[in-house]
Design an enzyme around this catalytic site. Sequence first.
Site, mmCIF file in Angstrom:
data_model
loop_
_atom_site.group_PDB
_atom_site.id
_atom_site.type_symbol
_atom_site.label_atom_id
_atom_site.label_comp_id
_atom_site.label_asym_id
_atom_site.label_seq_id
_atom_site.Cartn_x
_atom_site.Cartn_y
_atom_site.Cartn_z
ATOM 1 N N CYS A 58 -15.268 -68.420 -9.491
ATOM 2 C CA CYS A 58 -15.387 -67.305 -10.448
ATOM 3 C C CYS A 58 -14.220 -67.524 -11.531
ATOM 4 C CB CYS A 58 -14.839 -66.110 -9.732
ATOM 5 S SG CYS A 58 -15.872 -65.536 -8.415
ATOM 6 N N GLY A 90 -19.016 -68.828 -13.346
ATOM 7 C CA GLY A 90 -19.851 -67.898 -12.508
ATOM 8 C C GLY A 90 -20.832 -66.979 -13.417
ATOM 9 N N ASN A 148 -10.386 -65.157 -8.091
ATOM 10 C CA ASN A 148 -10.976 -66.406 -8.023
ATOM 11 C C ASN A 148 -10.769 -67.215 -6.716
ATOM 12 O OD1 ASN A 148 -10.727 -69.684 -9.660
ATOM 13 N ND2 ASN A 148 -12.232 -68.914 -8.291
ATOM 14 N N GLY A 149 -11.514 -67.242 -5.969
ATOM 15 C CA GLY A 149 -11.196 -68.103 -4.604
ATOM 16 C C GLY A 149 -11.732 -67.465 -3.310
ATOM 17 N N TYR A 208 -15.875 -81.532 -11.469
ATOM 18 C CA TYR A 208 -16.819 -81.057 -11.717
ATOM 19 C C TYR A 208 -16.994 -79.321 -12.365
ATOM 20 C CZ TYR A 208 -21.590 -78.265 -11.276
ATOM 21 O OH TYR A 208 -22.490 -77.644 -11.555
#
Length: 489
Positions: free
Chosen positions: A20, A46, A120-121, A261
Site C-alpha cells: 500500500c 496499490g 502500509n504493511g 521491485y
Amino acid sequence: MLPITTDPFAVDGDHLKEECGVFGIVGDGDAAAHTALGLHALQHRGQEAAGIVSYDGTQFHSHRGMGHVSENFDSDTVERLKGHMAVGHTRYATTGDVILRNVQPLFAEYEFGGFAVAHNGNLTNALTLRRELQKRGCLFQSTSDTEVVTHLIALSEASTVEERLIDALRQIEGAYSFVCLTNNAVFGVRDPLGVRPLVLGKSGNAHILCSETCALDIIGAEFVRDIEPGELIILSHDGSVRSLHPFPRQNARFCIFEYIYFARPDSNMEGHSVYEVRKRIGAQLAIESPVDCDVVVPVPDSGVPAALGFAAEAHKPFEYGIIRNHYVGRTFIQPTDKTRHLGVKRKHNPNRGVLEGKRVVLVDDSIVRGTTSTKIVEMVRQAGAVEVHMRISSPPTAHPCFFGIDTPSYDKLLAAQHDVAGMAKLLGVDSLAFISLDGLYKAVGEARRDAGKPQFCDACFTGDYPLPLTDQKAGSQPKQLSLLNEERA
Ligand code: SF4
C-alpha cells in the site's frame, strides 16, 4: 458479447503484489489536492482502492472508493475535502476482503476527537488481537487488520491521543508504516524494525509524510529524511515537529524487496537511489553468472534497470526485445479456450527484429509462480531467438511474505517446489541464474549478509522471518473474518 472480468488472462499473476502507499500532510491550504497527487505517484503500491480524509478545524471529510486514484479524485471531490491537514491511502489488499468498508483511511470517533489511519504493511497478530477484542465487546466494522489499532486506542486508559496510540502500538506485532490524522496533528510511525518505508518531506510551511520520495517530487516538496525504525513523529497543526522513540532500539530490517521491485526506480530509500541499486544488482548478476550472448533484453518494465546494469558490465548491447503495452485496462474481455494462449501478448509483444537469430539474455526482477516467465520465454523463441537465457535480479523467492506483500503459498511458489535446474527446465530456458544473497547485499552497499544480524528483511528468500508470526502459528484463517456476505467491488 464477451463478459467483462477484472482478472483477464491473469498474465500479471506472476509478480508479487505491492502493498500500500500512504501519504499525510499538515499546514497546507491544498492538503487534499496534494494528497491526491501524492497518492497518484504511489499508485504502483496499490491499485484496488484509494481514500483521503481531511480535517478543516471543525469537521473531518472523507472520500474512499474502489479503483485507481484518478478514478476517485476529480476536482469536485478534492474541493469537498476541506482543511489544512489530510491523510490518504492507496490500497492493495493483503488482509481483508476487497470491499468498500476495508478501504482506508479508516476513521474512528473517540471522546477526544476524530482519528483517521492509513496503514502500509501487515500486522502478524491482528487476528489473535481481534478475537480478544471481540470478546471484550468491540464491534468490528471492517475485515482489515488495521482496525485492531483503532479498538486498542479506544480501550487505552492513557490520557493523550499519542499515549493511547503508543499503548496500541506496544500490543501489535508485524510490519507497519502508519499515517494518522487527529484534530491537532498528523502522526507517522514505523514499526521497530522499519520493514516498510516512510519518509518526511517539507514544502514551505507544510510537512509531509509518505511511503516514497517520488510522492514528494510530484508536489514539489523537498526530502527531509527517512523516518527511523520505531520512530513516532508528530506533525502538529501549529507547525511544530516532535519525534518520539517509544520502543527499545532494535537492529533495522528494511524490506530488501523494495529495492528489487516494489519501489519506484525514481525513489530514494534509506539513502540509496532505487534505480542505481537495481543497476548494481544487474552488474553483479553479470559478474556472478556471465553468459555468452548477443543481446540483453529486459522483461519490461521492472527488469529494465537491472538489464542496463547487466549489459554495461557484460559489454553487450541492451535492446528492447519485448515491448509492453501500457494501455491494458483493469477490465477486459474474458479469455475463452481459443484466446487464453494469447493472454501474454495482450501486455507484451516480441520485437522480432531484435530477437531473430540472436542468443538472448532475458533479465527480470523475480520469478513467483513462473507462469508469465514461461510464456515470455516461449514468445521470445517463437520470435526467432536461437538461445534464451534468463537472469533474475533477486534470489529465488522460496517463502511467502507475511509483512504486507501478497505472495502465494509454498505450493504455488516455483522456487519452493523446484531447484534452479528444475525451474530452468520448466521455464524452457537454456540457462537460468539468480543473484546470490550476498551479491544482493553488496548491491545495496553491504559487504555481505551478516548471518548473525541480517541488515535487511530477506525472509521471502531465506525463510528467516524477523517478526513473530503469531496468527500464522495459531493457524488463524483470515477468510473467516466476517459473517457478512457483502457485494465485492
Ligand atoms: S518477506 Fe520479502 S517481501 Fe516481505 S518484507 Fe521481507 S523482504 Fe520484503
